[in-house]
Motif scaffolding. Structure first.
Motif, PDB file in Angstrom:
ATOM      1  N   GLU A   1     -36.764 -16.695  69.483  1.00 46.89           N
ATOM      2  CA  GLU A   1     -36.728 -15.314  69.990  1.00 46.89           C
ATOM      3  C   GLU A   1     -37.605 -15.167  71.232  1.00 46.89           C
ATOM      4  O   GLU A   1     -37.276 -14.403  72.155  1.00 46.89           O
ATOM      5  N   ALA A   2     -38.727 -15.894  71.274  1.00 48.87           N
ATOM      6  CA  ALA A   2     -39.599 -15.842  72.446  1.00 48.87           C
ATOM      7  C   ALA A   2     -38.878 -16.390  73.681  1.00 48.87           C
ATOM      8  O   ALA A   2     -39.025 -15.862  74.797  1.00 48.87           O
ATOM      9  N   VAL A   3     -38.081 -17.435  73.491  1.00 50.27           N
ATOM     10  CA  VAL A   3     -37.300 -17.978  74.607  1.00 50.27           C
ATOM     11  C   VAL A   3     -36.264 -16.958  75.061  1.00 50.27           C
ATOM     12  O   VAL A   3     -36.031 -16.785  76.270  1.00 50.27           O
ATOM     13  N   ALA A   4     -35.644 -16.282  74.105  1.00 57.58           N
ATOM     14  CA  ALA A   4     -34.669 -15.253  74.458  1.00 57.58           C
ATOM     15  C   ALA A   4     -35.331 -14.116  75.243  1.00 57.58           C
ATOM     16  O   ALA A   4     -34.751 -13.595  76.213  1.00 57.58           O
ATOM     17  N   ARG A   5     -36.561 -13.739  74.854  1.00 60.37           N
ATOM     18  CA  ARG A   5     -37.286 -12.702  75.598  1.00 60.37           C
ATOM     19  C   ARG A   5     -37.585 -13.168  77.019  1.00 60.37           C
ATOM     20  O   ARG A   5     -37.473 -12.410  77.994  1.00 60.37           O
ATOM     21  N   ALA A   6     -37.986 -14.431  77.144  1.00 60.11           N
ATOM     22  CA  ALA A   6     -38.277 -14.979  78.478  1.00 60.11           C
ATOM     23  C   ALA A   6     -37.020 -14.988  79.341  1.00 60.11           C
ATOM     24  O   ALA A   6     -37.073 -14.694  80.540  1.00 60.11           O
ATOM     25  N   ASP A   7     -35.895 -15.297  78.748  1.00 63.38           N
ATOM     26  CA  ASP A   7     -34.631 -15.298  79.482  1.00 63.38           C
ATOM     27  C   ASP A   7     -34.292 -13.888  79.971  1.00 63.38           C
ATOM     28  O   ASP A   7     -33.799 -13.698  81.094  1.00 63.38           O
ATOM     29  N   GLU A   8     -34.591 -12.901  79.140  1.00 58.97           N
ATOM     30  CA  GLU A   8     -34.356 -11.512  79.533  1.00 58.97           C
ATOM     31  C   GLU A   8     -35.263 -11.125  80.707  1.00 58.97           C
ATOM     32  O   GLU A   8     -34.838 -10.442  81.643  1.00 58.97           O
ATOM     33  N   LYS A   9     -36.524 -11.576  80.660  1.00 60.80           N
ATOM     34  CA  LYS A   9     -37.442 -11.306  81.771  1.00 60.80           C
ATOM     35  C   LYS A   9     -36.944 -11.964  83.052  1.00 60.80           C
ATOM     36  O   LYS A   9     -37.032 -11.380  84.146  1.00 60.80           O
ATOM     37  N   LEU A  10     -36.435 -13.172  82.926  1.00 57.26           N
ATOM     38  CA  LEU A  10     -35.877 -13.872  84.083  1.00 57.26           C
ATOM     39  C   LEU A  10     -34.733 -13.063  84.682  1.00 57.26           C
ATOM     40  O   LEU A  10     -34.659 -12.875  85.910  1.00 57.26           O
ATOM     41  N   THR A  11     -33.862 -12.561  83.828  1.00 60.04           N
ATOM     42  CA  THR A  11     -32.720 -11.760  84.289  1.00 60.04           C
ATOM     43  C   THR A  11     -33.183 -10.495  85.000  1.00 60.04           C
ATOM     44  O   THR A  11     -32.567 -10.063  85.989  1.00 60.04           O
ATOM     45  N   ASN A  12     -34.282  -9.934  84.513  1.00 60.78           N
ATOM     46  CA  ASN A  12     -34.794  -8.683  85.084  1.00 60.78           C
ATOM     47  C   ASN A  12     -35.725  -8.896  86.273  1.00 60.78           C
ATOM     48  O   ASN A  12     -36.317  -7.936  86.786  1.00 60.78           O
ATOM     49  N   GLY A  13     -35.912 -10.160  86.701  1.00 55.09           N
ATOM     50  CA  GLY A  13     -36.719 -10.435  87.880  1.00 55.09           C
ATOM     51  C   GLY A  13     -38.187 -10.671  87.617  1.00 55.09           C
ATOM     52  O   GLY A  13     -38.967 -10.854  88.560  1.00 55.09           O
ATOM     53  N   ASP A  14     -38.593 -10.691  86.344  1.00 53.07           N
ATOM     54  CA  ASP A  14     -40.004 -10.945  86.003  1.00 53.07           C
ATOM     55  C   ASP A  14     -40.192 -12.443  85.800  1.00 53.07           C
ATOM     56  O   ASP A  14     -40.349 -12.928  84.680  1.00 53.07           O
TER      57      ASP A  14
END
Length: 629
Positions: free
Chosen positions: A484-497
Motif C-alpha cells: 500500500e505504501a508503494v501504491a501511495r508513492a505511485d499516487e504522489k508521483l502521478t500528482n507531481g510530488d
C-alpha cells in the motif's frame, strides 16, 4: 557394454574447446555407426550472475585425473567402463592421451598416446574411433573399416571446426543462459578459419549460420559481430540460402525491415534455384516447406514495413505450400485483423477444421475467432461442439485450456476452474495455465488458495517476467501494508510530488528488493527531479527483475541521455525493441535514442515506418520534431 566418456582435459597450450569436442566427436561417431551405449559426460556448472542462473563449462584439470575422480562415475552413469584423456599442444604439435578404466581397477586397462600435426590428425582420429568401438564391444561398419569420411581433407579445417562447434554446443546446452564473459566471436573466428582452410567443407558453414541465428535469438554478442559472421558465411557459400535467411532474421530482430525483406528475397531466389536438386533427391516436400517458411518470413517483414496487401499475398502463398498444420494461418489472421477484416478470420479456421476435424488447437482457434468477431453464441457452440466431437483426451484438453478464459469472462468460475484443473493435472509445469488459474481463484473469491498456486509457478523456474509478476502478487498478499505504501508513492508521483514519492519508498528498498513496482516508481521519480544517476540505478534494477517492463527502458534511456551516455541509451533501446518488437512506445523511443546517438538516417527511416503504420498523428509529429532540430 556402457561406457561413460569424459571431456578430454586441456593441458599446456591446448584449447579446452578442442578437448571437449574431440571426446564428443568420438562418441557421436561411434554411437551413430554402431548403436553403442556411450554416455558423453559434460562439466556444465550452474552459476549465478546478476541474480539469474547461468551455465558455464568447467575444465576439471590440465592433466589426467586420478582414479578417485573416475570411480564414482561407474555408479552414477551405470557404466562398465570410463574413457578419459588429455590434450596438449605446442605450436603445431599435438599430443593426445586416451585411457579406459574398468570398475574396481585403479590402473587403466588401455592407454594410448597419439602425436600429430594438424595435417596428420585423421590417422589418429580413425584409430581412436576404432578403439572406442572395440572397447564398447561393437564392430564398425565395413564402409568405415578403412577410415571415416570427415567431410574435408584438411586437418586444420577439421580442428578449427571442432573448436568453433564448441561455442554452438555450449549455447545450445545452456539454452542461451551463457556466462556474461562468453564471447561468441571466438567460435565465429574458428569457424571462419575452418571455412577458409577448406571452402568446400560444409560443416563449418552450417554451424556458423545456426550459431549466428542462435546468437540473434538469445541476444548474445553484438549485432555487428553476428551480422559479420553471416555475411562471411554467405561469401563462402554464395549459392546457399541459409546465410541470407539468417540475415533476414537478424535484421528483423533489429527492426531493419527493408534489409530483412531484401535478405529473405535473396534467400528465396537461391532456394528456388535448388528445386531440381531437391526433386532429384526425392525431397520435394522438404523443398515446399522451406519455400513456405521463407515466403512467410517475407510476409512478416512486409507487415513491419506497413505493406499488408503484399504480406497477405505471401502468407496465402505460404499456406498453399505448407503441410496440414498451416502455421501461416495465424499470420494471415493477424493481417486480416489489422486491416479491419476480422469477420473473415472464422472462415479461415473453419476451412482448416474441415481438413483436420480431430485437431483440438484448430477447434479452439475457430471458436476464439468467433469470439473475437463478437459472435458469442457461435463461439460457445463451437467450443461445446469441439468437446463432443474430439475423440482424443489430449485434444479435448487443448479446447478446455482455451475455453476456460471465456468461461471466466462469463463468470462461470466453477466450470472454468474444473477445466484449468484438468489441464494442470496433465501439464503441472505449464506456468501460464497456473497463472490464469490463480487469477480465476481470486475472481471466484477463493484467494486463500492463490499462494499455493503462486508457489507452484515459482517452483517451475519461470521466465523473469512471470517471476516478477508472481513475486509482486505474493508481496501484495503477504505484505499488504508495504504494498500500500508503494501504491501511495505511485499516487504522489502521478500528482507531481516526486520528492514525496522517493521519501515514501526510501525505507522500503531493502524490504521490497524484488518488488518491481517499487523500482518503477523510484526510477521515474528520480528522473523527474534530475537525480539521473539514481534513476539509472533504479531502472537497471527494475530491468534485472522485470525485463519485460516497457517503462523501465524508457526511464533508463532518459537517465542515460541526461548523463551524456547517448550510445548506451541507444543500445538499451535497440535491445528493448528486439525484446518487444510489437511495442509502439519502445520503437518511438528507439527513434529518439538513435537520433541522439548520431544515427540520423536510421532514426528517420524508423520514424517513417512508424508513421506509415500509425497514420496521421499529431502527438507523434510533436515527438519526432526533435529529428529536424
Amino acid at each position: 557394454m556402457r561406457i561413460a566418456v569424459l571431456p578430454f582435459n586441456a593441458g599446456p597450450g591446448a584449447k579446452p574447446a578442442f578437448g571437449r569436442q574431440l571426446a564428443n566427436f568420438l562418441v557421436d561417431t561411434v554411437r551413430s555407426a554402431t548403436d553403442a551405449e556411450l554416455n558423453a559426460v559434460n562439466y556444465l556448472a550452474q552459476i549465478e550472475q546478476d541474480g539469474h542462473p547461468k551455465a558455464a563449462f568447467v575444465n576439471v584439470a590440465d592433466t589426467l585425473v586420478e582414479y578417485d575422480f573416475i570411480q564414482p562415475l561407474f555408479e552414477q552413469a551405470e557404466a562398465q567402463k570410463v574413457m578419459d584423456g588429455v590434450v596438449r599442444q605446442d605450436g603445431d604439435n599435438y599430443e593426445v592421451i586416451v585411457r579406459f578404466h574398468e570398475a574396481g581397477n585403479p590402473l587403466p586397462t588401455s592407454e594410448k598416446t597419439f602425436h600429430f600435426k594438424p595435417a596428420e590428425v585423421f590417422g589418429p582420429l580413425n584409430e581412436m574411433i576404432r578403439d572406442l568401438a572395440e572397447q564398447s564391444g561393437k564392430t564398425l561398419p565395413e564402409a568405415m573399416q578403412g577410415g571415416l569420411d570427415f567431410g574435408t581433407d584438411s586437418g586444420l579445417a577439421f580442428i578449427d571446426f571442432l573448436e568453433g562447434y564448441d561455442g554452438f554446443q555450449y549455447m545450445q546446452a545452456a539454452n542461451g543462459q551463457v556466462a556474461n564473459e562468453f564471447d561468441p566471436e571466438l567460435a565465429f573466428t574458428a569457424l571462419r578459419k575452418s571455412m577458409q582452410a577448406d571452402p568446400d567443407f560444409l560443416a563449418p558453414y552450417e554451424v556458423s549460420v545456426a550459431f549466428a541465428r542462435m546468437c540473434g535469438q538469445f541476444r548474445i554478442g553484438t549485432f555487428e559481430k553476428v551480422e559479420h559472421a553471416l555475411l562471411k558465411a554467405a561469401e563462402v557459400a554464395p549459392d546457399d540460402f541459409r546465410a541470407h535467411y539468417g540475415l533476414g532474421e537478424l535484421y528483423q530482430q533489429g527492426n531493419l525491415g527493408n534489409k530483412a525483406a531484401d535478405s529473405y528475397e535473396k534467400a528465396l531466389e537461391l532456394h528456388e534455384k535448388k528445386k531440381a536438386e531437391y526433386e532429384t533427391d526425392g525431397r520435394v516436400e522438404e523443398w515446399q516447406l522451406e519455400q513456405a517458411s521463407i515466403i512467410s518470413r517475407i510476409g512478416v517483414a512486409q507487415m513491419s514495413l506497413g505493406m499488408p496487401v503484399n504480406a497477405e499475398r505471401n502468407f496465402r502463398r505460404a499456406i498453399e505450400l505448407e503441410a496440414n498444420d498451416k502455421p501461416s494461418l495465424n499470420l494471415l489472421a493477424g493481417v486480416l485483423q489489422s486491416t479491419n477484416r476480422g469477420h473473415e478470420i472464422p472462415g479461415l479456421w473453419k476451412e482448416q477444421l474441415d481438413r483436420d476435424p480431430q485437431n483440438g488447437e484448430t477447434h479452439a482457434k475457430y471458436a476464439i475467432a468467433l469470439y473475437q468477431a463478437e459472435q458469442l453464441p457461435e463461439a460457445e457452440k463451437a467450443f461445446e461442439s469441439a468437446l463432443s466431437t474430439l475423440e482424443a483426451e489430449d485434444q479435448k484438453l487443448v479446447v478446455k485450456r482455451y475455453y476456460a478464459p471465456m468461461l471466466v469472462q462469463r463468470e462461470e468460475f466453477d466450470r472454468a476452474m474444473d477445466f484449468y484443473e484438468d489441464v494442470i493435472d496433465e501439464h503441472p509445469a505449464d506456468v501460464q495455465v497456473l497463472y490464469e488459474y490463480a487469477q480465476t481463484l481470486r475472481q471466484a473469491n477463493r484467494e486463500f488458495e492463490v499462494p499455493t498456486v503462486l508457489d507452484q509457478i515459482l517452483a517451475q523456474n519461470p521466465d523473469p517476467n512471470m517471476r516478477a509478476e508472481v513475486l509482486a502478487w505474493k508481496t501484495e498478499i503477504n505484505e499488504p501494508k508495504r504494498a500500500e505504501a508503494v501504491a501511495r508513492a505511485d499516487e504522489k508521483l502521478t500528482n507531481g510530488d516526486f520528492a514525496g514519492a522517493i521519501k515514501e519508498l526510501k525505507p522500503l528498498r531493502n524490504w521490497l528488493a524484488d518488488y518491481w513496482k517499487l523500482w518503477a516508481v523510484l526510477a521515474s521519480a528520480h528522473n523527474r527531479i534530475g537525480e539521473h544517476e539514481e534513476a539509472r540505478e533504479c531502472a537497471e534494477r527494475l530491468i534485472n527483475i522485470f525485463p519485460g517492463c516497457e517503462p523501465a527502458y524508457v526511464e533508463l534511456m532518459a537517465a542515460l541521455n541526461a548523463l551524456g551516455r547517448n550510445d548506451d541509451a541507444y543500445n538499451v533501446m535497440r535491445f528493448a525493441a528486439g525484446q518487444m518488437p510489437q511495442s509502439l512506445g519502445i520503437h518511438v523511443n528507439l527513434v529518439l535514442a538513435a537520433n541522439r546517438a548520431g544515427h540520423k538516417d536510421e532514426a528517420k527511416n524508423l520514424a517513417q515506418q512508424i508513421r506509415d503504420a500509425v497514420g496521421p498523428n499529431e502527438e507523434l509529429d510533436k515527438v519526432f520534431a526533435e529529428l529536424d532540430a
